[in-house]
Design a protein around this motif. Structure first.
Motif, mmCIF file in Angstrom:
data_model
loop_
_atom_site.group_PDB
_atom_site.id
_atom_site.type_symbol
_atom_site.label_atom_id
_atom_site.label_comp_id
_atom_site.label_asym_id
_atom_site.label_seq_id
_atom_site.Cartn_x
_atom_site.Cartn_y
_atom_site.Cartn_z
ATOM 1 N N THR A 62 0.945 -1.181 -0.395
ATOM 2 C CA THR A 62 -0.378 -0.162 -0.100
ATOM 3 C C THR A 62 1.047 1.854 -0.008
ATOM 4 O O THR A 62 1.779 1.249 0.173
ATOM 5 C CB THR A 62 -0.376 -0.019 1.439
ATOM 6 N N VAL A 63 0.368 2.023 -0.465
ATOM 7 C CA VAL A 63 1.066 3.770 -0.035
ATOM 8 C C VAL A 63 0.324 4.476 -0.072
ATOM 9 O O VAL A 63 -0.866 4.931 -0.742
ATOM 10 C CB VAL A 63 1.342 4.298 -1.870
ATOM 11 N N ALA A 64 0.288 5.737 1.095
ATOM 12 C CA ALA A 64 -0.754 6.521 1.622
ATOM 13 C C ALA A 64 0.155 7.899 0.579
ATOM 14 O O ALA A 64 1.469 8.237 1.533
ATOM 15 C CB ALA A 64 -0.235 6.511 2.662
ATOM 16 N N LEU A 65 -0.396 7.997 -0.382
ATOM 17 C CA LEU A 65 0.179 9.166 -0.786
ATOM 18 C C LEU A 65 0.078 10.224 -0.689
ATOM 19 O O LEU A 65 -1.348 10.542 -1.039
ATOM 20 C CB LEU A 65 0.698 8.499 -2.656
ATOM 21 N N ARG A 66 0.560 11.572 -0.483
ATOM 22 C CA ARG A 66 -0.109 12.593 -0.683
ATOM 23 C C ARG A 66 0.738 13.724 -1.832
ATOM 24 O O ARG A 66 1.737 13.452 -1.681
ATOM 25 C CB ARG A 66 -0.015 13.591 0.762
ATOM 26 N N ALA A 67 -0.459 14.088 -2.871
ATOM 27 C CA ALA A 67 0.835 15.309 -3.743
ATOM 28 C C ALA A 67 0.293 16.928 -3.178
ATOM 29 O O ALA A 67 -1.175 17.234 -3.034
ATOM 30 C CB ALA A 67 -0.528 15.039 -5.064
ATOM 31 N N GLN A 68 0.682 17.825 -3.699
ATOM 32 C CA GLN A 68 0.763 19.294 -3.100
ATOM 33 C C GLN A 68 1.217 19.176 -5.030
ATOM 34 O O GLN A 68 2.097 19.275 -5.002
ATOM 35 C CB GLN A 68 2.442 19.717 -2.503
ATOM 36 N N ILE A 69 0.408 20.467 -5.519
ATOM 37 C CA ILE A 69 0.485 20.934 -6.891
ATOM 38 C C ILE A 69 0.517 22.166 -6.619
ATOM 39 O O ILE A 69 -0.681 23.152 -6.632
ATOM 40 C CB ILE A 69 -1.416 20.554 -7.687
ATOM 41 N N GLN A 70 1.186 22.247 -7.610
ATOM 42 C CA GLN A 70 1.952 24.176 -7.381
ATOM 43 C C GLN A 70 1.797 24.289 -8.689
ATOM 44 O O GLN A 70 1.887 23.517 -9.744
ATOM 45 C CB GLN A 70 3.620 24.258 -7.344
ATOM 46 N N ILE A 71 1.463 25.598 -9.816
ATOM 47 C CA ILE A 71 1.289 26.077 -10.503
ATOM 48 C C ILE A 71 2.924 26.523 -11.369
ATOM 49 O O ILE A 71 2.626 27.526 -10.660
ATOM 50 C CB ILE A 71 0.705 27.431 -10.857
ATOM 51 N N GLU A 72 3.570 26.802 -12.160
ATOM 52 C CA GLU A 72 4.371 26.670 -12.324
ATOM 53 C C GLU A 72 4.597 28.276 -13.271
ATOM 54 O O GLU A 72 4.749 27.860 -14.468
ATOM 55 C CB GLU A 72 5.681 26.155 -12.343
ATOM 56 N N THR A 73 3.786 29.413 -12.671
ATOM 57 C CA THR A 73 3.576 30.488 -13.731
ATOM 58 C C THR A 73 4.294 30.906 -14.334
ATOM 59 O O THR A 73 4.703 31.218 -15.269
ATOM 60 C CB THR A 73 2.991 31.411 -12.415
ATOM 61 N N THR A 74 6.228 30.814 -13.940
ATOM 62 C CA THR A 74 6.637 30.900 -15.153
ATOM 63 C C THR A 74 7.209 30.154 -15.854
ATOM 64 O O THR A 74 8.443 30.748 -16.768
ATOM 65 C CB THR A 74 8.237 31.868 -13.899
ATOM 66 N N LEU B 258 5.923 38.181 -9.886
ATOM 67 C CA LEU B 258 5.270 36.599 -10.672
ATOM 68 C C LEU B 258 5.842 35.572 -9.767
ATOM 69 O O LEU B 258 7.238 35.186 -10.322
ATOM 70 C CB LEU B 258 5.470 36.871 -12.244
ATOM 71 N N ARG B 259 5.373 34.459 -9.257
ATOM 72 C CA ARG B 259 6.329 33.287 -8.952
ATOM 73 C C ARG B 259 4.961 31.964 -8.858
ATOM 74 O O ARG B 259 3.709 32.266 -9.607
ATOM 75 C CB ARG B 259 6.569 33.870 -7.110
ATOM 76 N N ASN B 260 5.696 31.074 -7.894
ATOM 77 C CA ASN B 260 4.670 29.387 -8.205
ATOM 78 C C ASN B 260 3.749 29.653 -7.678
ATOM 79 O O ASN B 260 3.852 30.405 -6.545
ATOM 80 C CB ASN B 260 5.373 28.057 -8.468
ATOM 81 N N LEU B 261 2.802 29.518 -8.093
ATOM 82 C CA LEU B 261 0.852 29.266 -7.132
ATOM 83 C C LEU B 261 1.226 27.787 -6.708
ATOM 84 O O LEU B 261 0.559 26.868 -7.497
ATOM 85 C CB LEU B 261 -0.239 29.779 -7.990
ATOM 86 N N LEU B 262 0.694 27.890 -5.654
ATOM 87 C CA LEU B 262 0.038 26.923 -4.841
ATOM 88 C C LEU B 262 -1.459 26.495 -4.993
ATOM 89 O O LEU B 262 -2.462 27.583 -4.797
ATOM 90 C CB LEU B 262 0.028 27.029 -3.096
ATOM 91 N N TRP B 263 -1.623 25.438 -5.865
ATOM 92 C CA TRP B 263 -3.448 25.189 -6.888
ATOM 93 C C TRP B 263 -4.188 24.563 -5.239
ATOM 94 O O TRP B 263 -4.797 25.081 -5.159
ATOM 95 C CB TRP B 263 -3.042 24.747 -7.855
ATOM 96 N N THR B 264 -3.438 23.255 -4.698
ATOM 97 C CA THR B 264 -4.333 22.550 -3.956
ATOM 98 C C THR B 264 -3.708 21.188 -3.247
ATOM 99 O O THR B 264 -2.185 20.824 -4.174
ATOM 100 C CB THR B 264 -5.652 22.368 -4.539
ATOM 101 N N HIS B 265 -3.651 20.957 -2.755
ATOM 102 C CA HIS B 265 -3.222 19.509 -2.178
ATOM 103 C C HIS B 265 -4.441 18.306 -2.510
ATOM 104 O O HIS B 265 -5.604 18.206 -2.668
ATOM 105 C CB HIS B 265 -3.022 19.269 -0.605
ATOM 106 N N ALA B 266 -4.142 17.349 -2.609
ATOM 107 C CA ALA B 266 -4.316 16.015 -2.937
ATOM 108 C C ALA B 266 -4.060 14.451 -2.594
ATOM 109 O O ALA B 266 -2.356 14.675 -2.100
ATOM 110 C CB ALA B 266 -5.043 15.634 -4.598
ATOM 111 N N SER B 267 -4.846 13.296 -2.640
ATOM 112 C CA SER B 267 -4.216 12.227 -1.558
ATOM 113 C C SER B 267 -5.010 11.936 -2.257
ATOM 114 O O SER B 267 -6.009 11.151 -2.759
ATOM 115 C CB SER B 267 -4.788 12.020 -0.200
ATOM 116 N N LEU B 268 -3.934 10.345 -2.151
ATOM 117 C CA LEU B 268 -4.874 8.412 -2.155
ATOM 118 C C LEU B 268 -4.326 7.471 -1.999
ATOM 119 O O LEU B 268 -3.308 7.554 -1.398
ATOM 120 C CB LEU B 268 -4.919 8.507 -3.661
ATOM 121 N N VAL B 269 -5.023 6.180 -1.710
ATOM 122 C CA VAL B 269 -4.317 5.165 -1.311
ATOM 123 C C VAL B 269 -4.342 4.381 -2.891
ATOM 124 O O VAL B 269 -4.887 4.139 -3.379
ATOM 125 C CB VAL B 269 -4.916 4.373 -0.177
ATOM 126 N N VAL B 270 -2.456 4.059 -3.273
ATOM 127 C CA VAL B 270 -2.347 3.287 -4.164
ATOM 128 C C VAL B 270 -2.083 1.392 -3.313
ATOM 129 O O VAL B 270 -1.842 1.551 -2.110
ATOM 130 C CB VAL B 270 -1.101 3.660 -4.671
#
Length: 215
Positions: free
Chosen positions: A39-51, A77-89
């Protein structure tokens, strides 16, 4: 210890979801071929690389609220945090493809919504930064637990029109505004006092009055 790596293969719009959602097809690979990943308990932080993209003059106008005048973008103009997401693989050996669900808001008080709505061409560079916990078993041994560090990343270029087409499908010819309660109460009083049937007509009436006063 598993040697996990991540790759985004494609993005699709979730069908018949309660709210607008994107599904990113995520390939998870283990470089340690002799280990079974339970099992993988996975977390993702998603950034928008605006530059990492260029902006048309029209898009620059749409970004005024976020980054100011284009002349200042070298500072703002800097990278922008969009959201966090998670799932169990679930359990896999070698590699597997899983769905990473990312709910999307149409609230224009959210910076990411303003950014997505302001783009009409090109692609949106995204960076997925992963962390979490992996449960695994060596070829000979008991179940073990290990961390996934934040240096695990995957990049993906989301077509700019993809987000707009998704929102048009969920909210055709519509945009959302979130107002403070006191501001809404004032608008509601205006609406009732003038006998205006719809909120669109309320705003059109106020805008018409403001435009007439500014002439």
């Amino acid at each position: 210890m598993p040697e996990l790596s991540f790759h985004i293969e494609e993005a699709v719009v979730a069908q018949f979801a309660a709210i607008p959602s994107l599904i990113f097809k995520l390939r998870v690979s283990n470089g340690a071929a002799d280990e079974v990943v339970h099992t993988v308990a996975l977390r993702a932080q998603i950034q928008i690389e605006t530059t990492r993209r260029r902006y048309t003059p029209e898009e620059q106008k749409q970004m005024l609220d976020l980054y100011g005048e284009p002349e200042r973008w070298s500072q703002t103009l800097r990278n922008l945090l969009w959201t966090h997401a998670s799932l169990v693989v679930p359990s896999f050996h070698g590699e597997t493809v899983v769905d990473l669900h990312v709910p999307c808001t149409f609230d224009f008080n959210v910076a990411a919504t303003k950014y997505f709505a302001g783009l009409s061409t090109g692609e949106i560079p995204l960076c997925f930064q992963f962390s979490g916990t992996v449960f695994y078993a060596p070829s000979e041994g008991n179940l073990q637990v290990g961390p996934i560090s934040w240096d695990q990343e995957a990049r993906f270029k989301l077509p700019a029109n993809f987000w707009r087409e998704m929102m048009d499908a969920y909210y055709p010819n519509t945009a959302w505004l979130c107002l403070r309660r006191d501001v809404f109460d004032r608008l509601n009083q205006y609406k009732m006092q003038h006998g205006i049937p719809t909120w669109e007509q309320v705003l059109e009436s106020i805008l018409t009055e403001e435009e007439a006063a500014s002439r």
